[in-house]
Scaffold this motif. Structure first.
Motif, PDB file in Angstrom:
ATOM      1  N   UNK A   1       0.776  -1.224   0.000  1.00  0.00           N
ATOM      2  CA  UNK A   1       0.000   0.000   0.000  1.00  0.00           C
ATOM      3  C   UNK A   1       0.811   1.279   0.000  1.00  0.00           C
ATOM      4  N   UNK A   2       1.986   1.236  -0.621  1.00  0.00           N
ATOM      5  CA  UNK A   2       2.854   2.408  -0.694  1.00  0.00           C
ATOM      6  C   UNK A   2       2.824   2.962  -2.117  1.00  0.00           C
ATOM      7  N   UNK A   3       2.794   4.286  -2.239  1.00  0.00           N
ATOM      8  CA  UNK A   3       2.796   4.941  -3.549  1.00  0.00           C
ATOM      9  C   UNK A   3       4.235   4.987  -4.076  1.00  0.00           C
ATOM     10  N   UNK A   4       4.565   4.049  -4.942  1.00  0.00           N
ATOM     11  CA  UNK A   4       5.927   3.967  -5.480  1.00  0.00           C
ATOM     12  C   UNK A   4       6.319   5.251  -6.199  1.00  0.00           C
ATOM     13  N   UNK A   5       5.396   5.844  -6.924  1.00  0.00           N
ATOM     14  CA  UNK A   5       5.721   7.008  -7.732  1.00  0.00           C
ATOM     15  C   UNK A   5       6.083   8.204  -6.849  1.00  0.00           C
ATOM     16  N   UNK A   6       5.492   8.271  -5.661  1.00  0.00           N
ATOM     17  CA  UNK A   6       5.891   9.310  -4.721  1.00  0.00           C
ATOM     18  C   UNK A   6       7.264   8.990  -4.133  1.00  0.00           C
ATOM     19  N   UNK A   7       7.518   7.688  -3.931  1.00  0.00           N
ATOM     20  CA  UNK A   7       8.840   7.260  -3.458  1.00  0.00           C
ATOM     21  C   UNK A   7       9.918   7.691  -4.453  1.00  0.00           C
ATOM     22  N   UNK A   8       9.662   7.440  -5.742  1.00  0.00           N
ATOM     23  CA  UNK A   8      10.624   7.812  -6.778  1.00  0.00           C
ATOM     24  C   UNK A   8      10.815   9.327  -6.837  1.00  0.00           C
ATOM     25  N   UNK A   9       9.720  10.067  -6.729  1.00  0.00           N
ATOM     26  CA  UNK A   9       9.798  11.524  -6.770  1.00  0.00           C
ATOM     27  C   UNK A   9      10.711  12.056  -5.670  1.00  0.00           C
ATOM     28  N   UNK A  10      10.593  11.465  -4.508  1.00  0.00           N
ATOM     29  CA  UNK A  10      11.418  11.913  -3.386  1.00  0.00           C
ATOM     30  C   UNK A  10      12.859  11.417  -3.513  1.00  0.00           C
ATOM     31  N   UNK A  11      13.019  10.163  -3.915  1.00  0.00           N
ATOM     32  CA  UNK A  11      14.357   9.577  -3.976  1.00  0.00           C
ATOM     33  C   UNK A  11      15.243  10.275  -5.002  1.00  0.00           C
ATOM     34  N   UNK A  12      14.662  10.714  -6.116  1.00  0.00           N
ATOM     35  CA  UNK A  12      15.500  11.298  -7.156  1.00  0.00           C
ATOM     36  C   UNK A  12      15.955  12.722  -6.815  1.00  0.00           C
ATOM     37  N   UNK A  13      15.544  13.239  -5.662  1.00  0.00           N
ATOM     38  CA  UNK A  13      16.086  14.536  -5.230  1.00  0.00           C
ATOM     39  C   UNK A  13      17.478  14.375  -4.621  1.00  0.00           C
ATOM     40  N   UNK A  14      17.878  13.151  -4.339  1.00  0.00           N
ATOM     41  CA  UNK A  14      19.216  12.922  -3.789  1.00  0.00           C
ATOM     42  C   UNK A  14      20.250  13.275  -4.862  1.00  0.00           C
ATOM     43  N   UNK A  15      21.169  14.189  -4.566  1.00  0.00           N
ATOM     44  CA  UNK A  15      22.086  14.677  -5.603  1.00  0.00           C
ATOM     45  C   UNK A  15      23.278  13.764  -5.875  1.00  0.00           C
ATOM     46  N   UNK A  16      23.367  12.647  -5.198  1.00  0.00           N
ATOM     47  CA  UNK A  16      24.501  11.740  -5.411  1.00  0.00           C
ATOM     48  C   UNK A  16      24.052  10.313  -5.128  1.00  0.00           C
ATOM     49  N   UNK A  17      24.716   9.374  -5.775  1.00  0.00           N
ATOM     50  CA  UNK A  17      24.522   7.963  -5.454  1.00  0.00           C
ATOM     51  C   UNK A  17      23.193   7.366  -5.846  1.00  0.00           C
ATOM     52  N   UNK A  18      22.371   8.083  -6.624  1.00  0.00           N
ATOM     53  CA  UNK A  18      21.074   7.522  -7.021  1.00  0.00           C
ATOM     54  C   UNK A  18      20.687   8.048  -8.391  1.00  0.00           C
ATOM     55  N   UNK A  19      20.239   7.143  -9.236  1.00  0.00           N
ATOM     56  CA  UNK A  19      19.681   7.503 -10.538  1.00  0.00           C
ATOM     57  C   UNK A  19      18.321   6.841 -10.654  1.00  0.00           C
ATOM     58  N   UNK A  20      17.304   7.611 -10.958  1.00  0.00           N
ATOM     59  CA  UNK A  20      15.943   7.080 -10.983  1.00  0.00           C
ATOM     60  C   UNK A  20      15.673   6.286 -12.258  1.00  0.00           C
TER      61      UNK A  20
END
Length: 422
Positions: free
Chosen positions: A234-253
């Motif tokens: 029951x988690x909104x993955x697309x909101x997870x991705x939106x937040x995660x891709x704000x990390x400026x290092x070590x992550x590519x969406x």
């Protein structure tokens, strides 16, 4: 005027290269054994399986600038540079089919002249240039690679539909059999590309393609597993991705979807078909990614059936509209698109299918034509379920969500709350 360059294979790899070379005022001849493709190009028309982004107008401009398409291998003996762009696809045994590369090499070898630069761009296993292509060229020509002619590998990095990165402004990796081979290839690509990157040798350049292709598939597989996991809890993955891709290092969406298509197939060097042997162990991560991504069409079917059931309907007899049947947004290429498997399974379940895609005037599944929706909004309103498989720019998802009885968005492109998302 004699050609300076021969592009061997006029498909999704060769045609863009020929266009870029012609635009750079390099006299270019395109060689293909398919007489139908050659006839269409000569007439200034785009072949049915031409590269995306091409139009008949662009082909006519190429022809008027001096580009010539031919089936005559005699033309291959009159050039200074020959680039092999033959298609390679996974066979049923998951090994790359190098038959087209072998055929291209034999045709070229019979006409190969001293001092010619030969470059392979097809997706292959590390070692193919030295262990497969080199012997074919040497035995067929009587010349020695690295002494009488230059030999190199350069992985294609074409991204169909990409409006920001094309052949000219994407760095070109080159690995030659010898330093002189590398420099000869660099001199050619330097005429059409802004930047050339020299690899240590052809095996390293070939491994670049393996790494880049597998990187995409492995990361999409992770996104696909997260999509299933997040839906189940029951988690909104697309909101997870939106937040995660704000990390400026070590992550590519990377985004999930109904499956992974395209010409860049996952490559596992465990399957070295041209040598008839294997490494004895697989690239486990690649195998797992293939397994995860291969499950996604079935997962989409499961979501379709569940949504219909929740609204008191069965998949059998349900009117289902599929939106977007190409493998990538805003192009018409259907190579490896999961849409066909999804459609096949829905048909087997008894669903009544129709489709819409601005880039596909006709579509056949299981040998039968699928009805095309002429009026998109009317079709969505009439369908029991509308499934977005590919988000083309022309789709107004807010408007579609209002019209559709049920909308399943497998690309996460619809506004929050407007549709059921993967």
């Amino acid at each position: 005027m004699p050609a300076d360059l021969a592009v061997i294979g006029l498909g999704h790899l060769g045609l863009p290269l020929a266009q870029a070379a012609t635009a750079a005022s390099i006299p270019t001849v395109g060689y293909d054994t398919d007489a139908r493709i050659v006839a269409e190009l000569r007439a200034g028309r785009l072949p049915p399986e031409g590269a995306d982004g091409f139009t008949a107008g662009l082909i006519r401009r190429m022809v008027s600038a001096g580009f010539r398409a031919t089936t005559e291998d005699a033309e291959l003996g009159r050039v200074r540079t020959a680039v092999i762009c033959a298609p390679t696809r996974l066979g049923e045994d998951r090994a790359l089919d190098l038959g087209a590369v072998v055929a291209a090499a034999r045709a070229l070898a019979a006409r190969l002249r001293p001092h010619t630069t030969v470059i392979l761009e097809s997706a292959v296993y590390p070692g193919t240039t030295e262990d497969l292509l080199r012997p074919l060229l040497e035995s067929g020509s009587g010349l020695r690679a690295g002494q009488d002619f230059h030999l190199a590998y350069s992985p294609s990095r074409l991204d169909p539909g990409n409006r920001h990165h094309g052949l000219a402004n994407t760095p070109k990796v080159i690995g030659g059999l010898t330093p002189a081979c590398t420099e000869a290839a660099a001199a050619f690509y330097g005429r059409i590309c802004e930047k050339v990157v020299r690899a240590r040798g052809p095996r390293e350049a070939e491994a670049v393609k393996v790494l880049e292709t597998n990187y995409r598939h492995v990361n999409i597989a992770l996104a696909n597993e997260m999509a299933v996991f997040c839906h189940d809890i029951g988690v909104d993955l697309w909101d997870v991705l939106r937040c995660a891709e704000t990390k400026p290092f070590g992550f590519q969406a990377f985004r999930p979807g109904p499956g992974v298509g395209g010409h860049g197939v996952p490559i596992d060097p465990n399957y070295l078909s041209y040598k008839g042997r294997s490494l004895g162990y697989p690239l486990r991560m690649v195998e797992l990614a293939q397994e995860v991504n291969g499950r996604m069409p079935r997962y989409v079917i499961q979501r379709c059936a569940t949504l219909l059931n929740e609204h008191g309907k069965s998949a059998r007899g349900a009117r289902i509209l599929l939106l977007g049947v190409s493998y990538k947004a805003d192009i018409g290429d259907q190579e490896g698109s999961p849409a066909r498997e999804i459609a096949s399974r829905l048909i087997e379940m008894g669903a009544l299918l129709s489709y819409h895609d601005p880039y596909a005037a006709q579509w056949r599944v299981m040998g039968q034509p699928v009805p095309r929706a002429d009026c998109l909004y009317e079709a969505a309103a009439a369908a029991d379920l509308t499934v977005l498989l590919q988000h083309h720019r022309t789709y107004d998802l807010q408007g579609l969500a209002v019209k559709a009885q049920l909308l399943l968005d497998t690309r996460g492109a619809s506004p929050t709350g407007a549709a059921h998302r993967l």
